[in-house]
Design an enzyme around this catalytic site. Structure first.
Site, PDB file in Angstrom:
ATOM      1  CD  GLU A   1      -6.538  -2.473  -0.747  1.00 26.88           C
ATOM      2  OE1 GLU A   1      -5.270  -3.031  -0.704  1.00 26.88           O
ATOM      3  OE2 GLU A   1      -7.505  -3.035  -0.303  1.00 26.88           O
TER       4      GLU A   1
ATOM      5  CD  GLU B   1     -10.699  -1.827  -2.422  1.00 27.15           C
ATOM      6  OE1 GLU B   1     -11.388  -2.791  -2.323  1.00 27.15           O
ATOM      7  OE2 GLU B   1      -9.706  -1.523  -1.351  1.00 27.15           O
TER       8      GLU B   1
ATOM      9  CG  HIS C   1     -11.598  -1.924   8.550  1.00 30.42           C
ATOM     10  ND1 HIS C   1     -11.844  -0.482   8.474  1.00 30.42           N
ATOM     11  CD2 HIS C   1     -10.818  -1.842  10.125  1.00 30.42           C
ATOM     12  CE1 HIS C   1     -11.673   0.046   9.654  1.00 30.42           C
ATOM     13  NE2 HIS C   1     -10.969  -0.541  10.413  1.00 30.42           N
TER      14      HIS C   1
ATOM     15  CG  ASN D   1      -8.158  -5.217  -3.925  1.00 30.64           C
ATOM     16  OD1 ASN D   1      -7.142  -5.292  -3.111  1.00 30.64           O
ATOM     17  ND2 ASN D   1      -9.172  -4.564  -3.531  1.00 30.64           N
TER      18      ASN D   1
ATOM     19  NE  ARG E   1      -8.031  -9.599  -4.756  1.00 28.30           N
ATOM     20  CZ  ARG E   1      -9.123  -8.993  -4.039  1.00 28.30           C
ATOM     21  NH1 ARG E   1     -10.275  -9.181  -4.740  1.00 28.30           N
ATOM     22  NH2 ARG E   1      -8.711  -8.463  -2.916  1.00 28.30           N
TER      23      ARG E   1
ATOM     24  CE  LYS F   1      -3.709  -2.103   2.620  1.00 27.38           C
ATOM     25  NZ  LYS F   1      -4.917  -2.597   1.952  1.00 27.38           N
TER      26      LYS F   1
HETATM   27  P1  ADP Z   1      -7.643  -4.163   3.339  1.00 28.66           P
HETATM   28  O1  ADP Z   1      -6.713  -3.991   2.326  1.00 28.66           O
HETATM   29  O2  ADP Z   1      -6.961  -4.730   4.763  1.00 28.66           O
HETATM   30  O3  ADP Z   1      -9.005  -4.546   3.189  1.00 28.66           O
HETATM   31  P2  ADP Z   1      -8.072  -1.080   3.114  1.00 28.66           P
HETATM   32  O4  ADP Z   1      -6.885  -0.019   3.097  1.00 28.66           O
HETATM   33  O5  ADP Z   1      -8.584  -1.567   1.980  1.00 28.66           O
HETATM   34  O6  ADP Z   1      -7.513  -2.571   3.720  1.00 28.66           O
HETATM   35  O7  ADP Z   1      -9.168  -0.705   4.016  1.00 28.66           O
HETATM   36  C1  ADP Z   1     -10.156  -1.462   4.599  1.00 28.66           C
HETATM   37  C2  ADP Z   1     -11.482  -0.453   4.702  1.00 28.66           C
HETATM   38  O8  ADP Z   1     -11.144   0.346   5.763  1.00 28.66           O
HETATM   39  C3  ADP Z   1     -11.695   0.313   3.572  1.00 28.66           C
HETATM   40  O9  ADP Z   1     -12.822  -0.334   2.744  1.00 28.66           O
HETATM   41  C4  ADP Z   1     -12.314   1.571   4.094  1.00 28.66           C
HETATM   42  O10 ADP Z   1     -13.651   1.568   4.126  1.00 28.66           O
HETATM   43  C5  ADP Z   1     -11.710   1.674   5.238  1.00 28.66           C
HETATM   44  N1  ADP Z   1     -10.776   2.625   5.314  1.00 28.66           N
HETATM   45  C6  ADP Z   1      -9.423   2.547   4.766  1.00 28.66           C
HETATM   46  N2  ADP Z   1      -8.758   3.649   4.908  1.00 28.66           N
HETATM   47  C7  ADP Z   1      -9.528   4.427   5.602  1.00 28.66           C
HETATM   48  C8  ADP Z   1      -9.286   5.868   6.030  1.00 28.66           C
HETATM   49  N3  ADP Z   1      -7.789   6.280   5.767  1.00 28.66           N
HETATM   50  N4  ADP Z   1     -10.222   6.572   6.819  1.00 28.66           N
HETATM   51  C9  ADP Z   1     -11.197   5.882   6.934  1.00 28.66           C
HETATM   52  N5  ADP Z   1     -11.468   4.514   6.615  1.00 28.66           N
HETATM   53  C10 ADP Z   1     -10.679   3.980   5.752  1.00 28.66           C
END
Ligand code: ADP
Length: 655
Positions: free
Chosen positions: A293, A275, A235, A295, A297, A116
């Site tokens: 991030e 995302e 999450h 994904n 795939r 990330k």
């Molecule tokens: P992972 O790869 O473990 O799923 P992510 O970075 O995609 O982690 O984050 C998971 C979820 O957390 C996301 O779907 C989002 O809704 C929430 N999230 C991520 N970053 C933030 C942030 N900076 N502030 C608020 N919510 C966040």
């Protein structure tokens, strides 16, 4: 076009991929682990190869085994699905080396987006808006704490190699930072093999908006619109939809453009998802969404995009992998209606969403609605893999209508044996705020009680009904008297053996086990027939009952009660006996033992960490005591109820 595919996955996604591959006339090749022998996906495919033991590392994650199976089957390409090896650049490389087409992006694109922090730096350069935070190389705790302070609380600590919400830690104040960092690093280390983290500003009122992109090997990149995946628990996505509520055409163009730029920046090919997190405090706005991030795939939630675009994304993946051009241009992509997907998890919402494994005793899927499922009646849900077992996808002209269809489908869906979140999903669909399309990612976690996620007290009516069925089943088996009318509540008292006395009413107490708790059924025999009560309550009506292997599963209003007649010959107590034994709450692997034999531990102290279905569960001391035995070692796979720690209580009263 490609003629054969090895599907390097299991469960619903393996079945889903096989369906399209077959439609395209491809020969389909399944792989499976020892835990998946006979599983649905192995029978849907034309061929199936056993590639190793139940643990993912020994099978679905074992690159050499997967490649060897593909060579043996003379497969032309490999589709990795999602999870397992889908975002593993080494696997993509191994495929190329073995002359197998990898249905996915080039290894370089997987690597570029794999971490990330690295991805955020790249996106920053490409002009894609990113969440403010620290995503540099320095990792010492003091430095990271300073960065968090500068950023301003609350912040989110994220494993750089993260996925599935694991290791994410929200920190609200400076004093909590160190402990949260330590926990994030520990979980990241154990889940991803690296403790590297990044710090992000926690976005207020966050909505998860992601964009489906597609790129071909001729330099074309387009997007297929967005999905809103804001309904999450810890999450992890639970319900997803497309389009996003309140999305405008102008904003879609904007965010879609950012996603396309992201894909172009890494030389992308195939299906990918970019995302974003959006701040919804004053509605969706072009200046209030940021990349989190990509994904690299196919996503679990791709069906909602398929429903509103009328496209088959797996078909597109195959076509692009075969070197074809994108089937449509950006202008040719249209959206029709609204689609919502609910993820069915094998988990127990009433018990802290603990994974639930075992046999599916009964399964009735809703009709006239899209169901992507990997399970069937009689199938096993093994403890080694992701607990997501099926997806229900509703499509209708409007969001309201789609939600209505989904709710109805969930209401009629029935799964007995394992516990699932189906009733919880139906509750979610009925939640006012969700109906209005106004939820952020914290909605579920903030509203658990309102969503019915409280431990239910034993349902005595259901327990009584289950016990009644078991008695009847036992009577039928013993064949002392044949019960002519199996549905009648009164059956011949003779069948209950010694309990019957001529004249008068006689009561006997029948020890039963209801959802793992000891209980008693009172059975009364008299001229009026046989009656059974639990806790003074007669058998409930309106329930469905399934009997399997000595257990009765009673489904009443979406809630499952499991009943067993206590059998004193098979000891219910594990070695060491009694309450001193802390047992595994589910099938899983012992990740860590945090105490040694002889240690004196305090009430509530962490004793062990067990991992099942990619979730970690901590076992804590139920009382202060001395550790007397640790019957299993770290890394051991244990069954539910296996003794993990034998603890001897110590007197805590003053001397
Ligand atoms: P992972 O790869 O473990 O799923 P992510 O970075 O995609 O982690 O984050 C998971 C979820 O957390 C996301 O779907 C989002 O809704 C929430 N999230 C991520 N970053 C933030 C942030 N900076 N502030 C608020 N919510 C966040």
């Amino acid at each position: 076009m490609l003629r054969s595919v090895l599907i390097a996955n299991r469960g619903e996604i393996a079945c889903r991929i096989a369906r399209t591959a077959k439609r395209l006339g491809m020969r389909t090749i399944a792989i499976y682990s020892e835990a998946d022998a006979g599983a649905l996906h192995t029978r849907l495919c034309d061929e199936a190869y056993l590639i190793g033991g139940p643990e993912p590392r020994a099978s679905y994650l074992a690159i050499e085994h997967v490649i060897a199976a593909a060579k043996r089957a003379a497969a032309e390409c490999i589709h990795p699905g999602y999870g397992f090896l889908a975002e593993n650049a080494e696997f993509a490389e191994a495929c190329a080396q073995a002359n197998l087409v990898f249905v996915g992006p080039p290894p370089s694109a997987i690597r570029a987006m794999g971490l990330k922090d690295h991805a955020k730096r790249l996106m920053e350069q490409a002009g894609v808006p990113i969440v403010p935070g620290y995503h540099g190389e320095r990792q010492d705790a003091k430095f990271l704490r300073e960065k968090a302070y500068e950023l301003g609380y609350p912040v989110l600590i994220k494993p750089a190699a993260g996925g599935g919400g694991r290791g994410l830690r929200r920190v609200d104040k400076h004093a909590d930072f160190d402990a949260a960092l330590e926990a994030a690093i520990r979980e990241s280390q154990s889940a991803f093999g690296t403790g590297r983290v990044l710090i992000e500003k926690l976005i207020a009122s966050p909505r998860h908006i992601e964009v489906q992109v597609f790129a071909d090997s001729h330099g074309e990149v387009i997007h297929l619109g967005e999905r809103d995946c804001s309904l999450q628990r810890r999450h992890q996505k639970v319900i997803e939809e497309a389009p996003a509520p309140d999305m405008t055409a102008a904003l879609r163009k904007h965010i879609g453009g950012a996603a396309v730029a992201a894909a172009k920046a890494v030389g992308y090919r195939g299906a990918g998802t970019v995302e974003f997190v959006a701040d919804d405090t004053s509605g969706l706005r072009a200046d209030a969404f940021w990349f989190i991030e990509m994904n690299t795939r196919l996503q679990v939630e791709h069906p909602v995009t398929e429903e509103i675009t009328g496209l088959d994304l797996v078909e597109w993946q195959f076509r692009i992998a075969a070197g074809e051009k994108l089937p449509l241009t950006q202008d040719q992509i249209g959206f029709e209606g609204h689609a919502i997907e609910a993820r069915v998890y094998a988990e127990d919402p009433e018990h802290n969403f603990l994974p639930s494994t075992g046999r599916i005793v009964a399964l009735e899927l809703p009709k006239n609605i899209r169901v992507d499922s990997g399970v069937e009646t009689g199938g096993e849900v093994p403890p080694f893999y992701d607990p997501m077992i099926a997806k229900i996808i509703a499509h209708a002209p409007t969001r309201d209508a789609a939600l209505e269809r989904l709710t109805t489908a969930l209401d009629v869906m029935l799964i007995a044996g394992i516990r699932t979140n189906v009733a919880f999903l139906a509750m979610l669909c009925r939640a006012d705020q969700f109906r209005q399309g106004k939820v952020d990612t914290g909605f579920i976690d903030r509203n658990l009680t309102a969503l019915g996620v409280t431990p239910l007290v034993t349902d005595n009516g259901a327990a009584a009904l289950g016990a009644m069925h078991l008695l009847k089943a036992r009577a039928a088996k013993e064949a002392l008297v044949v019960d002519e009318d199996a549905s009648s509540e009164a059956y011949s008292p003779w069948s209950a053996g010694d309990a019957f006395q001529l004249g008068g009413v006689r009561e006997v107490t029948l020890p039963i086990v209801v959802d793992d708790e000891d209980a008693e059924a009172v059975v009364s025999y008299g001229k009026a027939g046989v009656h059974l009560k639990v806790g003074g309550i007669a058998p409930a009506s309106g329930a469905r009952v399934f009997v399997s292997g000595g257990d009765a599963y009673v489904l009443l209003r979406g809630h499952q009660t499991r009943v067993r007649i206590r059998d004193f010959s098979a000891s219910d107590v594990g070695p060491g006996g009694g309450d001193n034994v802390i047992k595994a709450p589910m099938h899983g692997r012992v990740l860590e033992l945090l105490a040694r034999v002889g240690d004196r531990v305090a009430f509530g102290q962490r004793l062990a960490v067990i991992e099942a279905m990619k979730m970690e569960h901590t076992l804590r001391a139920p009382f202060a005591g001395v550790v007397r035995e640790l019957p299993v070692g770290t890394g051991t796979q244990v069954v539910e109820g296996a003794p993990i720690v034998v603890l001897e209580p110590v007197e805590t009263s003053a001397e």
